[in-house]
Scaffold this motif. Structure first.
Motif, PDB file in Angstrom:
ATOM      1  N   TRP A 177       0.810  -1.214   0.000  1.00  0.00           N
ATOM      2  CA  TRP A 177       0.000   0.000   0.000  1.00  0.00           C
ATOM      3  C   TRP A 177       0.851   1.275   0.000  1.00  0.00           C
ATOM      4  O   TRP A 177       0.312   2.377  -0.052  1.00  0.00           O
ATOM      5  N   GLU A 178       2.147   1.120   0.049  1.00  0.00           N
ATOM      6  CA  GLU A 178       3.027   2.289   0.162  1.00  0.00           C
ATOM      7  C   GLU A 178       2.836   3.268  -0.993  1.00  0.00           C
ATOM      8  O   GLU A 178       2.737   4.491  -0.775  1.00  0.00           O
ATOM      9  N   ASN A 179       2.782   2.777  -2.210  1.00  0.00           N
ATOM     10  CA  ASN A 179       2.694   3.663  -3.369  1.00  0.00           C
ATOM     11  C   ASN A 179       1.426   4.504  -3.349  1.00  0.00           C
ATOM     12  O   ASN A 179       1.457   5.721  -3.586  1.00  0.00           O
ATOM     13  N   SER A 180       0.291   3.869  -3.045  1.00  0.00           N
ATOM     14  CA  SER A 180      -0.976   4.610  -2.988  1.00  0.00           C
ATOM     15  C   SER A 180      -0.978   5.619  -1.850  1.00  0.00           C
ATOM     16  O   SER A 180      -1.463   6.747  -2.001  1.00  0.00           O
ATOM     17  N   LEU A 181      -0.424   5.231  -0.698  1.00  0.00           N
ATOM     18  CA  LEU A 181      -0.363   6.149   0.442  1.00  0.00           C
ATOM     19  C   LEU A 181       0.541   7.344   0.131  1.00  0.00           C
ATOM     20  O   LEU A 181       0.232   8.477   0.516  1.00  0.00           O
ATOM     21  N   ARG A 182       1.640   7.080  -0.563  1.00  0.00           N
ATOM     22  CA  ARG A 182       2.534   8.183  -0.942  1.00  0.00           C
ATOM     23  C   ARG A 182       1.829   9.163  -1.886  1.00  0.00           C
ATOM     24  O   ARG A 182       1.918  10.377  -1.716  1.00  0.00           O
ATOM     25  N   LYS A 183       1.141   8.634  -2.872  1.00  0.00           N
ATOM     26  CA  LYS A 183       0.434   9.497  -3.822  1.00  0.00           C
ATOM     27  C   LYS A 183      -0.655  10.297  -3.121  1.00  0.00           C
ATOM     28  O   LYS A 183      -0.833  11.496  -3.374  1.00  0.00           O
ATOM     29  N   LEU A 184      -1.401   9.623  -2.251  1.00  0.00           N
ATOM     30  CA  LEU A 184      -2.458  10.307  -1.509  1.00  0.00           C
ATOM     31  C   LEU A 184      -1.861  11.449  -0.681  1.00  0.00           C
ATOM     32  O   LEU A 184      -2.352  12.576  -0.694  1.00  0.00           O
ATOM     33  N   GLY A 185      -0.788  11.142   0.053  1.00  0.00           N
ATOM     34  CA  GLY A 185      -0.138  12.158   0.874  1.00  0.00           C
ATOM     35  C   GLY A 185       0.441  13.292   0.055  1.00  0.00           C
ATOM     36  O   GLY A 185       0.368  14.460   0.448  1.00  0.00           O
ATOM     37  N   PHE A 186       1.006  12.948  -1.107  1.00  0.00           N
ATOM     38  CA  PHE A 186       1.616  13.963  -1.966  1.00  0.00           C
ATOM     39  C   PHE A 186       0.587  14.991  -2.426  1.00  0.00           C
ATOM     40  O   PHE A 186       0.803  16.211  -2.291  1.00  0.00           O
ATOM     41  N   PHE A 187      -0.519  14.531  -2.959  1.00  0.00           N
ATOM     42  CA  PHE A 187      -1.528  15.470  -3.457  1.00  0.00           C
ATOM     43  C   PHE A 187      -2.253  16.183  -2.321  1.00  0.00           C
ATOM     44  O   PHE A 187      -2.661  17.332  -2.467  1.00  0.00           O
ATOM     45  N   LEU A 188      -2.390  15.516  -1.183  1.00  0.00           N
ATOM     46  CA  LEU A 188      -2.979  16.178  -0.022  1.00  0.00           C
ATOM     47  C   LEU A 188      -2.051  17.292   0.472  1.00  0.00           C
ATOM     48  O   LEU A 188      -2.510  18.373   0.855  1.00  0.00           O
ATOM     49  N   GLY A 189      -0.748  17.028   0.439  1.00  0.00           N
ATOM     50  CA  GLY A 189       0.216  18.053   0.826  1.00  0.00           C
ATOM     51  C   GLY A 189       0.169  19.256  -0.095  1.00  0.00           C
ATOM     52  O   GLY A 189       0.245  20.405   0.350  1.00  0.00           O
ATOM     53  N   LYS A 190       0.036  19.013  -1.396  1.00  0.00           N
ATOM     54  CA  LYS A 190      -0.088  20.118  -2.349  1.00  0.00           C
ATOM     55  C   LYS A 190      -1.357  20.924  -2.065  1.00  0.00           C
ATOM     56  O   LYS A 190      -1.352  22.160  -2.122  1.00  0.00           O
ATOM     57  N   PHE A 191      -2.433  20.216  -1.768  1.00  0.00           N
ATOM     58  CA  PHE A 191      -3.688  20.891  -1.435  1.00  0.00           C
ATOM     59  C   PHE A 191      -3.509  21.784  -0.209  1.00  0.00           C
ATOM     60  O   PHE A 191      -3.945  22.939  -0.204  1.00  0.00           O
ATOM     61  N   ILE A 192      -2.882  21.257   0.832  1.00  0.00           N
ATOM     62  CA  ILE A 192      -2.681  22.020   2.067  1.00  0.00           C
ATOM     63  C   ILE A 192      -1.858  23.280   1.798  1.00  0.00           C
ATOM     64  O   ILE A 192      -2.194  24.381   2.257  1.00  0.00           O
ATOM     65  N   TYR A 193      -0.770  23.134   1.037  1.00  0.00           N
ATOM     66  CA  TYR A 193       0.101  24.277   0.752  1.00  0.00           C
ATOM     67  C   TYR A 193      -0.646  25.358  -0.032  1.00  0.00           C
ATOM     68  O   TYR A 193      -0.563  26.553   0.284  1.00  0.00           O
ATOM     69  N   LEU A 194      -1.379  24.946  -1.058  1.00  0.00           N
ATOM     70  CA  LEU A 194      -2.109  25.907  -1.891  1.00  0.00           C
ATOM     71  C   LEU A 194      -3.284  26.526  -1.139  1.00  0.00           C
ATOM     72  O   LEU A 194      -3.584  27.714  -1.305  1.00  0.00           O
ATOM     73  N   MET A 195      -3.942  25.734  -0.304  1.00  0.00           N
ATOM     74  CA  MET A 195      -5.052  26.254   0.480  1.00  0.00           C
ATOM     75  C   MET A 195      -4.553  27.295   1.484  1.00  0.00           C
ATOM     76  O   MET A 195      -5.209  28.324   1.710  1.00  0.00           O
ATOM     77  N   ASP A 196      -3.385  27.040   2.060  1.00  0.00           N
ATOM     78  CA  ASP A 196      -2.784  27.990   2.994  1.00  0.00           C
ATOM     79  C   ASP A 196      -2.455  29.298   2.276  1.00  0.00           C
ATOM     80  O   ASP A 196      -2.702  30.389   2.811  1.00  0.00           O
ATOM     81  N   ALA A 197      -1.917  29.196   1.059  1.00  0.00           N
ATOM     82  CA  ALA A 197      -1.599  30.397   0.275  1.00  0.00           C
ATOM     83  C   ALA A 197      -2.867  31.158  -0.080  1.00  0.00           C
ATOM     84  O   ALA A 197      -2.908  32.396  -0.034  1.00  0.00           O
ATOM     85  N   PHE A 198      -3.919  30.434  -0.438  1.00  0.00           N
ATOM     86  CA  PHE A 198      -5.198  31.059  -0.793  1.00  0.00           C
ATOM     87  C   PHE A 198      -5.786  31.808   0.396  1.00  0.00           C
ATOM     88  O   PHE A 198      -6.255  32.939   0.260  1.00  0.00           O
ATOM     89  N   GLU A 199      -5.728  31.202   1.571  1.00  0.00           N
ATOM     90  CA  GLU A 199      -6.288  31.852   2.755  1.00  0.00           C
ATOM     91  C   GLU A 199      -5.485  33.088   3.159  1.00  0.00           C
ATOM     92  O   GLU A 199      -6.047  34.078   3.633  1.00  0.00           O
ATOM     93  N   ASP A 200      -4.167  33.066   2.946  1.00  0.00           N
ATOM     94  CA  ASP A 200      -3.300  34.146   3.421  1.00  0.00           C
ATOM     95  C   ASP A 200      -3.080  35.263   2.408  1.00  0.00           C
ATOM     96  O   ASP A 200      -2.425  36.260   2.738  1.00  0.00           O
ATOM     97  N   ILE A 201      -3.580  35.119   1.182  1.00  0.00           N
ATOM     98  CA  ILE A 201      -3.196  36.039   0.116  1.00  0.00           C
ATOM     99  C   ILE A 201      -3.473  37.503   0.447  1.00  0.00           C
ATOM    100  O   ILE A 201      -2.623  38.381   0.211  1.00  0.00           O
ATOM    101  N   ASP A 202      -4.621  37.824   1.016  1.00  0.00           N
ATOM    102  CA  ASP A 202      -4.944  39.226   1.294  1.00  0.00           C
ATOM    103  C   ASP A 202      -4.020  39.815   2.360  1.00  0.00           C
ATOM    104  O   ASP A 202      -3.523  40.939   2.207  1.00  0.00           O
ATOM    105  N   ASP A 203      -3.784  39.057   3.422  1.00  0.00           N
ATOM    106  CA  ASP A 203      -2.881  39.530   4.479  1.00  0.00           C
ATOM    107  C   ASP A 203      -1.453  39.652   3.963  1.00  0.00           C
ATOM    108  O   ASP A 203      -0.737  40.606   4.315  1.00  0.00           O
ATOM    109  N   ASP A 204      -1.024  38.693   3.146  1.00  0.00           N
ATOM    110  CA  ASP A 204       0.341  38.739   2.613  1.00  0.00           C
ATOM    111  C   ASP A 204       0.533  39.933   1.689  1.00  0.00           C
ATOM    112  O   ASP A 204       1.589  40.579   1.692  1.00  0.00           O
TER     113      ASP A 204
END
Length: 283
Positions: A177-204
């Motif tokens: 299951w390692e490969n699927s878990l890695r892919k899931l985590g990878f795209f979830l991490g990208k989502f988290i990073y982009l969502m954080d940027a989206f939320e902070d854009i006005d303050d930044d």
């Protein structure tokens, strides 16, 4: 950069919410017992998702208990703990520690410096348990910090670095299951990073701080543009999730992936609309 992978409580069954909350409280308990109050303050929804995901996949023996805590001092509530609770607590602490270090080095945030010192004394134990994961997380966060200083605006590159961090965390062990878990985590991490940027854009923008979305934030369709990218990330996460043979807690996990992750997005959009309307009234 944490706390985006949460539930949609309104769409969740009562029994599923009780299970989710028990895992959340179990993680809080583990953080306090292992790392004290400083560790407890790093509690996040993201690592709760990881515990439930791994528990649903591997189905370990869990301990159910009734506990008191600061949030519920007069009434005991359910907590559920298993081997993945300790693992998630360790990963949560590593992420929080190195994030504090970078915040202190980059922006001289005193709170980050204090938190890093409070967490540092326990880091050696985690490094011994997970030397490769610890080194990778520290290296990737350092790369992110360096590229942010260079004002790197390649969204895929920046989000991908955080995606690689989450991929390493989600890949609990080397198995089928390692490969699927890695892919899931990878795209979830990208989502988290982009969502954080989206939320902070006005303050930044207001504070002159780095944000990878700064070149596109003036688009008339900025909110929809960001949602399209975020949707692609979650679609990839969901595809990998559905490839895993998870029956236990599957409905909780689907609630998070198909509904819960959008709660903060909708709240941010509403906040931006309100700001625009208020600006029009005062102009």
């Amino acid at each position: 950069m944490f706390g985006y992978i949460a539930i949609n409580k309104a769409e969740m069954k009562f029994k599923d919410f009780d299970i989710y909350h028990a895992y959340y409280c179990g993680l809080c308990k583990a953080l306090k017992e292992e790392y004290g109050k400083a560790g407890q303050l790093t509690l996040s929804y993201d690592m709760t998702f990881l515990i439930i995901l791994l528990s649903g996949l591997y189905e370990p023996k869990s301990e159910n208990m009734r506990i008191n805590c600061i949030a519920h001092p007069f009434q005991k509530h359910a907590a559920r703990i298993n081997s993945f609770t300790s693992y998630a607590a360790d990963m949560n602490l590593i992420l929080s520690y190195y994030k504090c270090i970078d915040d202190w080095k980059d922006e001289r945030k005193k709170k980050a410096y204090i938190n890093a010192r409070l967490l540092r004394h326990k880091l050696g134990t985690i490094k011994n348990r997970y030397p490769e994961k610890t080194a990778l997380i520290a290296n990737r966060l350092h790369q992110l910090s360096a590229l942010e200083k260079q004002n790197e605006l390649d969204l895929d590159k920046m989000a991908g670095l955080f995606g690689k961090i989450m991929a390493e965390i989600f890949a609990y062990k080397q198995d089928e299951w390692e490969n699927s878990l890695r892919k899931l985590g990878f795209f979830l991490g990208k989502f988290i990073y982009l969502m954080d940027a989206f939320e902070d854009i006005d303050d930044d923008l207001a504070n002159g701080c780095y944000n990878p979305l700064i070149e596109v934030c003036e688009r008339a369709d900025f909110n929809d543009y960001c949602k399209q990218i975020l949707t692609m990330m979650i679609a990839e996460c969901s595809r990998e999730f559905e490839n895993l043979p998870i029956l236990t807690h599957a409905e909780i996990l689907r609630n998070i992936l198909y509904s819960g992750v959008w709660s903060r997005y909708e709240a941010v959009c509403q906040k931006r609309i309100q700001k625009t309307e208020e600006s029009k009234k005062t102009s």
